[in-house]
Design a protein around this motif. Structure first.
Motif, PDB file in Angstrom:
ATOM      1  N   ALA A 170       0.641  -9.219   6.933  1.00 51.60           N
ATOM      2  CA  ALA A 170      -0.674  -8.870   6.154  1.00 51.60           C
ATOM      3  C   ALA A 170      -1.712  -8.009   6.778  1.00 51.60           C
ATOM      4  O   ALA A 170      -1.933  -7.873   7.561  1.00 51.60           O
ATOM      5  CB  ALA A 170      -1.210 -10.375   5.655  1.00 51.60           C
ATOM      6  N   ASP A 171      -1.951  -6.918   5.820  1.00 48.53           N
ATOM      7  CA  ASP A 171      -3.067  -5.861   6.313  1.00 48.53           C
ATOM      8  C   ASP A 171      -3.953  -5.922   5.251  1.00 48.53           C
ATOM      9  O   ASP A 171      -3.974  -5.007   4.357  1.00 48.53           O
ATOM     10  CB  ASP A 171      -2.260  -4.645   6.433  1.00 48.53           C
ATOM     11  N   PHE A 172      -5.061  -6.716   5.354  1.00 53.72           N
ATOM     12  CA  PHE A 172      -5.875  -7.192   4.155  1.00 53.72           C
ATOM     13  C   PHE A 172      -6.888  -5.996   3.795  1.00 53.72           C
ATOM     14  O   PHE A 172      -6.744  -4.878   4.446  1.00 53.72           O
ATOM     15  CB  PHE A 172      -7.023  -8.190   4.420  1.00 53.72           C
ATOM     16  N   GLY A 230       0.779  -1.364  -0.084  1.00 55.87           N
ATOM     17  CA  GLY A 230      -0.079  -0.019   0.060  1.00 55.87           C
ATOM     18  C   GLY A 230       0.776   1.298   0.067  1.00 55.87           C
ATOM     19  O   GLY A 230       1.705   1.487  -0.789  1.00 55.87           O
ATOM     20  N   GLY A 231       0.725   2.152   1.015  1.00 52.96           N
ATOM     21  CA  GLY A 231       1.619   3.298   1.217  1.00 52.96           C
ATOM     22  C   GLY A 231       2.962   3.064   1.930  1.00 52.96           C
ATOM     23  O   GLY A 231       3.592   3.911   2.073  1.00 52.96           O
ATOM     24  N   GLY A 232       2.942   1.848   2.309  1.00 53.97           N
ATOM     25  CA  GLY A 232       4.250   1.524   2.680  1.00 53.97           C
ATOM     26  C   GLY A 232       4.505   1.678   4.398  1.00 53.97           C
ATOM     27  O   GLY A 232       5.636   1.697   4.876  1.00 53.97           O
ATOM     28  N   GLY A 233       3.334   2.186   5.183  1.00 53.84           N
ATOM     29  CA  GLY A 233       3.585   2.399   6.322  1.00 53.84           C
ATOM     30  C   GLY A 233       4.126   1.370   7.390  1.00 53.84           C
ATOM     31  O   GLY A 233       5.184   1.559   7.989  1.00 53.84           O
ATOM     32  N   HIS A 234       3.454   0.094   7.105  1.00 51.05           N
ATOM     33  CA  HIS A 234       4.172  -0.873   7.729  1.00 51.05           C
ATOM     34  C   HIS A 234       5.522  -1.625   7.376  1.00 51.05           C
ATOM     35  O   HIS A 234       6.371  -1.542   8.167  1.00 51.05           O
ATOM     36  CB  HIS A 234       3.197  -2.323   7.690  1.00 51.05           C
ATOM     37  N   SER A 235       5.811  -1.214   6.042  1.00 51.70           N
ATOM     38  CA  SER A 235       7.194  -1.468   5.477  1.00 51.70           C
ATOM     39  C   SER A 235       8.142  -0.665   6.066  1.00 51.70           C
ATOM     40  O   SER A 235       9.242  -1.012   6.539  1.00 51.70           O
ATOM     41  CB  SER A 235       7.063  -1.706   3.842  1.00 51.70           C
ATOM     42  N   PHE A 272       4.756  -6.843  -1.266  1.00 45.10           N
ATOM     43  CA  PHE A 272       3.853  -7.361  -2.221  1.00 45.10           C
ATOM     44  C   PHE A 272       2.711  -6.297  -2.376  1.00 45.10           C
ATOM     45  O   PHE A 272       2.314  -5.825  -1.420  1.00 45.10           O
ATOM     46  CB  PHE A 272       3.381  -8.693  -2.166  1.00 45.10           C
ATOM     47  N   ASP A 273       2.396  -5.844  -3.589  1.00 41.53           N
ATOM     48  CA  ASP A 273       1.071  -5.320  -3.679  1.00 41.53           C
ATOM     49  C   ASP A 273       0.883  -5.602  -5.144  1.00 41.53           C
ATOM     50  O   ASP A 273       1.431  -5.378  -6.252  1.00 41.53           O
ATOM     51  CB  ASP A 273       1.119  -3.714  -3.458  1.00 41.53           C
ATOM     52  N   GLN A 274      -0.460  -5.951  -5.066  1.00 35.92           N
ATOM     53  CA  GLN A 274      -1.120  -6.074  -6.809  1.00 35.92           C
ATOM     54  C   GLN A 274      -1.419  -4.878  -7.486  1.00 35.92           C
ATOM     55  O   GLN A 274      -1.678  -4.858  -8.534  1.00 35.92           O
ATOM     56  CB  GLN A 274      -2.315  -7.006  -6.807  1.00 35.92           C
TER      57      GLN A 274
HETATM   58  C1  SAM Z   1      -4.958  -1.929   3.688  1.00 33.65           C
HETATM   59  S1  SAM Z   1      -3.964  -1.754   2.374  1.00 33.65           S
HETATM   60  C2  SAM Z   1      -2.296  -1.922   3.054  1.00 33.65           C
HETATM   61  C3  SAM Z   1      -1.797  -0.596   3.468  1.00 33.65           C
HETATM   62  C4  SAM Z   1      -0.469  -0.606   3.997  1.00 33.65           C
HETATM   63  N1  SAM Z   1      -0.133  -1.757   5.210  1.00 33.65           N
HETATM   64  C5  SAM Z   1       0.146   0.699   4.451  1.00 33.65           C
HETATM   65  O1  SAM Z   1       0.430   0.794   5.692  1.00 33.65           O
HETATM   66  O2  SAM Z   1       0.289   1.731   3.813  1.00 33.65           O
HETATM   67  C6  SAM Z   1      -3.928  -3.051   1.543  1.00 33.65           C
HETATM   68  C7  SAM Z   1      -3.218  -3.156   0.336  1.00 33.65           C
HETATM   69  O3  SAM Z   1      -2.928  -4.484  -0.205  1.00 33.65           O
HETATM   70  C8  SAM Z   1      -3.057  -4.576  -1.629  1.00 33.65           C
HETATM   71  N2  SAM Z   1      -3.577  -6.001  -1.776  1.00 33.65           N
HETATM   72  C9  SAM Z   1      -5.054  -6.401  -1.393  1.00 33.65           C
HETATM   73  N3  SAM Z   1      -5.162  -7.586  -1.864  1.00 33.65           N
HETATM   74  C10 SAM Z   1      -3.834  -8.270  -2.440  1.00 33.65           C
HETATM   75  C11 SAM Z   1      -3.316  -9.169  -3.006  1.00 33.65           C
HETATM   76  N4  SAM Z   1      -4.226 -10.248  -3.019  1.00 33.65           N
HETATM   77  N5  SAM Z   1      -2.278  -9.199  -3.546  1.00 33.65           N
HETATM   78  C12 SAM Z   1      -1.516  -8.071  -3.373  1.00 33.65           C
HETATM   79  N6  SAM Z   1      -1.653  -7.183  -2.689  1.00 33.65           N
HETATM   80  C13 SAM Z   1      -3.225  -6.868  -2.387  1.00 33.65           C
HETATM   81  C14 SAM Z   1      -4.048  -3.519  -1.834  1.00 33.65           C
HETATM   82  O4  SAM Z   1      -3.881  -3.108  -3.300  1.00 33.65           O
HETATM   83  C15 SAM Z   1      -3.806  -2.318  -0.864  1.00 33.65           C
HETATM   84  O5  SAM Z   1      -2.649  -1.595  -1.329  1.00 33.65           O
END
Ligand code: SAM
Length: 300
Positions: free
Chosen positions: A93-95, A29-34, A50-52
């Motif tokens: 994982a942060d779904f 996502g925005g990389g906060g956890h990373s 990973f991010d799709q």
């Molecule tokens: C809740 S956000 C994560 C935010 C992140 N932890 C942060 O701190 O910015 C979920 C992210 O996971 C990605 N995502 C969801 N399902 C995915 C999957 N099956 N494979 C890869 N990325 C996925 C979404 O595109 C989204 O950017």
């Protein structure tokens, strides 16, 4: 802001980071956890994310210890292998959907805007909300609304959708709302729409299947004492995580060995963690978050 990370400290504490370990953030996502993982890693540590969603690439981190893989985490083992990684020390994982995805009107995730029926997290995904709404059979539509949106009158809703699309294709989120307006009384409109959107989004992105595939790969990927830290946002996700940690499967009772002991690939670490009232006040998205932590079980 792209996304405000939820349960940041608690989820990363849960990984029990080893300075020179190898870690994976499957929802960059925005990389906060990373960023928080990198803060706690030493010079020889490594982080794969990973991010799709192709949009997440813009947030990539210029750190030699970091690699972003723009792919679906259902293929986690395969892509890590490509980078020569067979075992890791922790997986986060942060779904769900990021705030960025909700805020981009044209993606169709938010009930706030009118947009084409899309809801794909990746542009490479061939299934979109348009196909679900316009091409699914009555039975499939009913099932999606009932199973993924917990919509009690899913049968009636599916029937109305089929009748409406026979008159004219449903191409936009406003047209969808219009077609279903008899089910959207003013005082409950927001809640019911959120359930309908959630149902379609889960189907479009195959979220349940993807989480199952991912979880099944976790035990083999973890080193001894390796950790899994997972944040879920609705009960369908959380149930899968809870059951997999407890029983090593998603349905039924856990397998027993010859002596009647339960063999499970992971064991839980601590109990369920939810955000504090202060966090929810600052970040409304945190209100439904649930964090579970597990460790590879080597006492089998
Ligand atoms: C809740 S956000 C994560 C935010 C992140 N932890 C942060 O701190 O910015 C979920 C992210 O996971 C990605 N995502 C969801 N399902 C995915 C999957 N099956 N494979 C890869 N990325 C996925 C979404 O595109 C989204 O950017």
């Amino acid at each position: 802001m792209y996304h405000n990370p939820v349960l940041l400290k608690e989820s990363i504490d849960g990984l029990d980071i080893k300075e020179n370990g190898v870690y994976v953030d499957v929802t960059f996502g925005g990389g906060g956890h990373s960023k928080e993982i990198l803060k706690r890693l030493g010079a020889d540590g490594k982080l794969f994310a990973f991010d799709q969603d192709e949009d997440a690439q813009a947030n990539t981190l210029g750190d030699p210890r970091f690699t972003l893989i723009v792919e679906n985490f259902r293929y986690i083992a395969q892509f890590l292998k490509f980078y020569g990684i067979r075992k890791v020390d922790g997986i986060l994982a942060d779904f769900g959907v990021s705030s960025h995805q909700f805020d981009q009107a044209e993606r169709g995730f938010s009930t706030r805007f009118d947009a084409d029926l899309d809801m794909r997290m990746s542009k490479r995904n061939t299934l979109s909300a348009y196909e679900v709404v316009n091409k699914y059979t009555y039975d499939d539509l009913r099932k999606v609304l009932f199973d993924y949106g917990d919509i009690r009158n899913a049968n009636a809703m599916a029937k109305v959708l089929i009748a409406s699309r026979e008159v004219e294709e449903i191409r936009t989120t406003d047209a969808l709302k219009q077609a279903l307006k008899q089910f959207l009384p003013e005082h409950r409109q927001h809640k019911i729409l959120a359930q309908i959107y959630q149902a379609i989004r889960i189907e479009v992105n195959q979220e349940i299947e993807v989480i199952k595939e991912f979880l099944k790969q976790v035990p083999d990927l973890l080193n001894p004492k390796g950790r899994l830290s997972v944040i879920s946002y609705h009960s369908l996700e959380d149930r899968l995580v809870k059951r997999y940690i407890r029983a090593g499967q998603f349905e039924g009772e856990p397998e027993k060995d010859f002596y009647g002991n339960i063999e499970v690939p992971l064991k839980k670490v601590g109990g369920l963690i939810v955000p504090s009232r202060e966090e929810i006040k600052l970040n409304n998205r945190a209100r439904s978050a649930k964090l579970r932590i597990a460790e590879r079980n080597d006492e089998k």
